[in-house]
Design a protein around this motif. Structure first.
Motif, PDB file in Angstrom:
ATOM      1  N   GLY A  81       0.790  -1.222   0.000  1.00  0.00           N
ATOM      2  CA  GLY A  81       0.000   0.000   0.000  1.00  0.00           C
ATOM      3  C   GLY A  81       0.823   1.273   0.000  1.00  0.00           C
ATOM      4  N   GLN A  82       2.125   1.195   0.230  1.00  0.00           N
ATOM      5  CA  GLN A  82       2.982   2.375   0.241  1.00  0.00           C
ATOM      6  C   GLN A  82       3.456   2.689  -1.183  1.00  0.00           C
ATOM      7  OE1 GLN A  82       3.959   4.372   2.976  1.00  0.00           O
ATOM      8  NE2 GLN A  82       2.210   3.290   3.847  1.00  0.00           N
ATOM      9  N   PHE A  83       3.765   3.958  -1.436  1.00  0.00           N
ATOM     10  CA  PHE A  83       4.224   4.383  -2.749  1.00  0.00           C
ATOM     11  C   PHE A  83       5.617   3.848  -3.042  1.00  0.00           C
ATOM     12  CE2 PHE A  83       1.105   7.718  -1.736  1.00  0.00           C
ATOM     13  CZ  PHE A  83       0.286   7.570  -2.844  1.00  0.00           C
ATOM     14  N   CYS A  84       5.878   3.579  -4.324  1.00  0.00           N
ATOM     15  CA  CYS A  84       7.173   3.043  -4.749  1.00  0.00           C
ATOM     16  C   CYS A  84       7.428   3.449  -6.190  1.00  0.00           C
ATOM     17  CB  CYS A  84       7.181   1.520  -4.624  1.00  0.00           C
ATOM     18  SG  CYS A  84       5.874   0.732  -5.602  1.00  0.00           S
ATOM     19  N   ARG A  85       8.657   3.245  -6.630  1.00  0.00           N
ATOM     20  CA  ARG A  85       9.008   3.495  -8.032  1.00  0.00           C
ATOM     21  C   ARG A  85       9.515   2.237  -8.718  1.00  0.00           C
ATOM     22  NH1 ARG A  85      12.117   9.220  -7.585  1.00  0.00           N
ATOM     23  NH2 ARG A  85      10.286  10.457  -7.087  1.00  0.00           N
ATOM     24  N   ARG A  86      10.109   1.330  -7.937  1.00  0.00           N
ATOM     25  CA  ARG A  86      10.653   0.095  -8.501  1.00  0.00           C
ATOM     26  C   ARG A  86      10.438  -1.031  -7.498  1.00  0.00           C
ATOM     27  NH1 ARG A  86      16.259   2.502  -9.529  1.00  0.00           N
ATOM     28  NH2 ARG A  86      16.715   0.830  -8.094  1.00  0.00           N
ATOM     29  N   ASP A  87      10.535  -2.279  -7.981  1.00  0.00           N
ATOM     30  CA  ASP A  87      10.319  -3.447  -7.119  1.00  0.00           C
ATOM     31  C   ASP A  87      11.228  -3.475  -5.885  1.00  0.00           C
ATOM     32  OD1 ASP A  87       8.303  -4.323  -8.763  1.00  0.00           O
ATOM     33  OD2 ASP A  87       9.520  -5.834  -9.788  1.00  0.00           O
ATOM     34  N   PRO A  88      12.522  -3.112  -5.978  1.00  0.00           N
ATOM     35  CA  PRO A  88      13.369  -3.182  -4.782  1.00  0.00           C
ATOM     36  C   PRO A  88      12.921  -2.253  -3.644  1.00  0.00           C
ATOM     37  CG  PRO A  88      14.731  -3.039  -6.749  1.00  0.00           C
ATOM     38  CD  PRO A  88      13.316  -2.808  -7.173  1.00  0.00           C
ATOM     39  N   HIS A  89      12.069  -1.272  -3.914  1.00  0.00           N
ATOM     40  CA  HIS A  89      11.583  -0.373  -2.865  1.00  0.00           C
ATOM     41  C   HIS A  89      10.581  -1.064  -1.949  1.00  0.00           C
ATOM     42  CE1 HIS A  89      12.493   3.454  -5.457  1.00  0.00           C
ATOM     43  NE2 HIS A  89      13.537   2.681  -5.295  1.00  0.00           N
ATOM     44  N   CYS A  90      10.017  -2.192  -2.400  1.00  0.00           N
ATOM     45  CA  CYS A  90       8.971  -2.888  -1.649  1.00  0.00           C
ATOM     46  C   CYS A  90       9.551  -4.008  -0.805  1.00  0.00           C
ATOM     47  CB  CYS A  90       7.935  -3.460  -2.617  1.00  0.00           C
ATOM     48  SG  CYS A  90       7.131  -2.194  -3.613  1.00  0.00           S
ATOM     49  N   ALA A  91       8.810  -4.353   0.257  1.00  0.00           N
ATOM     50  CA  ALA A  91       9.204  -5.444   1.140  1.00  0.00           C
ATOM     51  C   ALA A  91       9.253  -6.759   0.364  1.00  0.00           C
ATOM     52  CB  ALA A  91       8.216  -5.548   2.299  1.00  0.00           C
ATOM     53  N   HIS A  92       9.921  -7.741   0.926  1.00  0.00           N
ATOM     54  CA  HIS A  92      10.090  -9.051   0.284  1.00  0.00           C
ATOM     55  C   HIS A  92       8.734  -9.645  -0.090  1.00  0.00           C
ATOM     56  CE1 HIS A  92      11.917 -12.829  -0.726  1.00  0.00           C
ATOM     57  NE2 HIS A  92      11.059 -13.458   0.058  1.00  0.00           N
ATOM     58  N   GLY A  93       8.621 -10.115  -1.329  1.00  0.00           N
ATOM     59  CA  GLY A  93       7.390 -10.738  -1.793  1.00  0.00           C
ATOM     60  C   GLY A  93       6.398  -9.783  -2.422  1.00  0.00           C
ATOM     61  N   LEU A  94       6.665  -8.470  -2.374  1.00  0.00           N
ATOM     62  CA  LEU A  94       5.767  -7.486  -2.967  1.00  0.00           C
ATOM     63  C   LEU A  94       6.362  -6.947  -4.263  1.00  0.00           C
ATOM     64  CD1 LEU A  94       4.780  -5.390   0.191  1.00  0.00           C
ATOM     65  CD2 LEU A  94       3.516  -7.287  -0.844  1.00  0.00           C
ATOM     66  N   LEU A  95       5.488  -6.485  -5.147  1.00  0.00           N
ATOM     67  CA  LEU A  95       5.920  -5.853  -6.393  1.00  0.00           C
ATOM     68  C   LEU A  95       5.442  -4.413  -6.419  1.00  0.00           C
ATOM     69  CD1 LEU A  95       5.025  -8.587  -9.047  1.00  0.00           C
ATOM     70  CD2 LEU A  95       7.260  -8.089  -8.082  1.00  0.00           C
ATOM     71  N   CYS A  96       6.161  -3.563  -7.126  1.00  0.00           N
ATOM     72  CA  CYS A  96       5.751  -2.172  -7.322  1.00  0.00           C
ATOM     73  C   CYS A  96       4.919  -2.122  -8.592  1.00  0.00           C
ATOM     74  CB  CYS A  96       6.982  -1.274  -7.435  1.00  0.00           C
ATOM     75  SG  CYS A  96       6.575   0.469  -7.535  1.00  0.00           S
ATOM     76  N   MET A  97       3.591  -2.055  -8.413  1.00  0.00           N
ATOM     77  CA  MET A  97       2.667  -2.021  -9.542  1.00  0.00           C
ATOM     78  C   MET A  97       1.845  -0.744  -9.463  1.00  0.00           C
ATOM     79  SD  MET A  97       2.808  -4.978 -11.376  1.00  0.00           S
ATOM     80  CE  MET A  97       1.217  -5.249 -12.077  1.00  0.00           C
ATOM     81  N   PHE A  98       1.840   0.027 -10.527  1.00  0.00           N
ATOM     82  CA  PHE A  98       1.073   1.266 -10.619  1.00  0.00           C
ATOM     83  C   PHE A  98       1.434   2.232  -9.492  1.00  0.00           C
ATOM     84  CE2 PHE A  98      -1.730  -2.251 -12.096  1.00  0.00           C
ATOM     85  CZ  PHE A  98      -1.502  -2.060 -13.440  1.00  0.00           C
ATOM     86  N   GLY A  99       2.716   2.225  -9.077  1.00  0.00           N
ATOM     87  CA  GLY A  99       3.204   3.181  -8.093  1.00  0.00           C
ATOM     88  C   GLY A  99       2.994   2.806  -6.645  1.00  0.00           C
ATOM     89  N   LYS A 100       2.483   1.583  -6.359  1.00  0.00           N
ATOM     90  CA  LYS A 100       2.289   1.155  -4.975  1.00  0.00           C
ATOM     91  C   LYS A 100       2.776  -0.275  -4.800  1.00  0.00           C
ATOM     92  CE  LYS A 100      -1.341   4.134  -3.335  1.00  0.00           C
ATOM     93  NZ  LYS A 100      -2.573   4.223  -2.596  1.00  0.00           N
ATOM     94  N   CYS A 101       3.277  -0.575  -3.600  1.00  0.00           N
ATOM     95  CA  CYS A 101       3.698  -1.932  -3.288  1.00  0.00           C
ATOM     96  C   CYS A 101       2.454  -2.792  -3.092  1.00  0.00           C
ATOM     97  CB  CYS A 101       4.536  -1.948  -2.008  1.00  0.00           C
ATOM     98  SG  CYS A 101       6.109  -1.062  -2.159  1.00  0.00           S
ATOM     99  N   GLN A 102       2.421  -3.950  -3.763  1.00  0.00           N
ATOM    100  CA  GLN A 102       1.272  -4.836  -3.616  1.00  0.00           C
ATOM    101  C   GLN A 102       1.656  -6.278  -3.876  1.00  0.00           C
ATOM    102  OE1 GLN A 102      -1.576  -4.287  -7.087  1.00  0.00           O
ATOM    103  NE2 GLN A 102      -0.471  -2.354  -7.145  1.00  0.00           N
TER     104      GLN A 102
END
Length: 193
Positions: A81-102
């Protein structure tokens, strides 16, 4: 050298093809250094202050952190649910899709990342949605099937082709509409051949 916003606005105005990139870059620039909350620290007396570590391509961050390239600091990976720009910005197991970790969508299902149509299940295609290649359903009878060239929708969104047995054709204008023979103004829908 510090570039003032007025100069950047002037450059963006003078260079229309580059204006979109310049505006996106200007709006992504932080106006101030990240605060303690953004760095994952809890300010206050007696709190455990997490040590902020500098990073670079040669000095990667520890597990559970990512390198904020603008500030050159290791920041905690972001939860769902947090904003991101790339997959490494997200916690393990999450992807950065449409600007949010999910959570990732299982491969082949609608909304999953893809590279080609074969990556999507039966009745799907790989098309761009908000700039991201994802599996989408092929269009059914009477669905709109044409995005006119030019504009933001054309550059970041795509539509799948019609389902098997259907073709994308312009619909004749209704009786209540005045006839205009301009292909870009006509509605294109999936129809029987």
């Amino acid at each position: 050298m510090v570039t003032s916003p007025a100069i950047l606005c002037l450059v963006a105005w003078l260079l229309p093809p580059a204006a979109g990139h310049l505006w996106a870059w200007m709006f992504s620039l932080p106006q101030h250094p990240p605060d303690a909350a953004a760095l994952g620290r809890n300010p206050g007396p007696g709190s455990d202050m997490e040590e902020v570590t500098p990073c670079s391509p040669n000095a990667p961050c520890a597990q559970g952190h990512f390198c904020d390239e603008h500030f050159g600091l290791c920041l905690p990976a972001r939860p769902a649910g947090q904003f991101c720009r790339r997959d490494p910005h997200c916690a393990h197991g999450l992807l950065c899709m449409f600007g949010k970790c999910q959570q990732p969508v299982p491969p082949g299902q609608e909304g999953a990342r893809c590279q080609r149509d074969e990556d999507c299940g039966a009745g799907g295609c790989c098309a761009r949605q908000h700039g991201e290649l994802v599996c989408q359903r092929r269009l059914a009878l009477a669905q709109s099937c044409h995005v006119p060239p030019g504009g933001l929708a054309f550059s970041i969104n795509q539509v799948c082709p019609c389902q098997a047995g259907l073709v994308c054709r312009p619909t004749p204008p209704g009786r209540e509409k005045a006839f205009e023979y301009q292909l870009e103004k006509m509605e294109w829908r999936c129809r029987q051949p």
